[in-house]
Design an enzyme around this catalytic site. Sequence first.
Site, PDB file in Angstrom:
ATOM      1  N   TYR A   1      -3.150  -0.252   9.884  1.00  0.00           N
ATOM      2  CA  TYR A   1      -3.130  -0.667   8.478  1.00  0.00           C
ATOM      3  C   TYR A   1      -1.805  -0.284   7.825  1.00  0.00           C
ATOM      4  CZ  TYR A   1      -4.411  -0.891   3.525  1.00  0.00           C
ATOM      5  OH  TYR A   1      -4.436  -1.163   2.182  1.00  0.00           O
TER       6      TYR A   1
ATOM      7  N   SER B   1       0.848  -1.199   0.000  1.00  0.00           N
ATOM      8  CA  SER B   1       0.000   0.000   0.000  1.00  0.00           C
ATOM      9  C   SER B   1       0.876   1.239   0.000  1.00  0.00           C
ATOM     10  CB  SER B   1      -0.886  -0.006   1.251  1.00  0.00           C
ATOM     11  OG  SER B   1      -1.484   1.251   1.472  1.00  0.00           O
TER      12      SER B   1
END
Length: 281
Positions: free
Chosen positions: A178, A165
């Site tokens: 996250y 990500s």
Amino acid sequence: MSMELPFKIDLEGQVAAVTGGSGVIGGQFCKALAACGAKVAVIGRRKENCTPIVDAIKADGGEAIAVAADVLDRDSLIKAREEILEAFGHINILVNCAGGAVKGATIPQDQLADLEDGMASFFTIDTEFIHREYDLNIYGTIMPTQIFGECMVGQENANIVNISSMGAYAPMTRIPGYAGAKAAVSNFTEWAATYFAKSGVRVNALAPGFFQTPQNRALQFNPDGTPTPRSGKIVAATPMGRYGKPEELVSAFLFLVCPASTFVTGAVIPVDGGFHCYLGV
């Protein structure tokens, strides 16, 4: 109607296992693999959620099966591996697409100075939710790599693709769990690339920027469909000035699984409209 690919590679005779295959992005990868001739195992926690992807692949003349497995359950992954080997004989490609953010782990404000009376904050968030994010994203990548990677050694064009990500490059506000977990995925990708290098298995990752998916819609759009202030920040920080479309990940994905990419391993490729390299000025 067949899936339109940006370019086509030859994956005839190869078998791909895709965790998170019932999701928006995972489903795109499954369809792309099948369109290139691979046999595809669409893996999800619920078999019935994988069936629409399998049906779409078969309708286009491809070959696929739906397989139930939990990426955090070793026994279910072993069972899934045996089911795939029984159906297709071998596994060449593993795509670790299962992952994502956990709603309860999101911090409501960008900075502590933005805290208002009655709001939750970093100090009140239940760390169990953050624990779940780490489990799902990093352990949910490591464990399938253990279970499937073992039988991939020695296979033609054996390669693993993980999903990192933009949060792995620098921590984003509101999502510490996250972002940290995806940073671990990038790190593990590089570690695994070294570990498998002389065994004929390549390991790479994609680092998506901001894409419009059902999973992140609540954070980026209001119930009436208008963008949230955070959505405005995202677009402003993306040089291309827009969100990505799930199908735009397919080009980079096909490059990584391409049999011609035999000297590419340990790469974490951003697909982000320039987000990772823009400082805002």
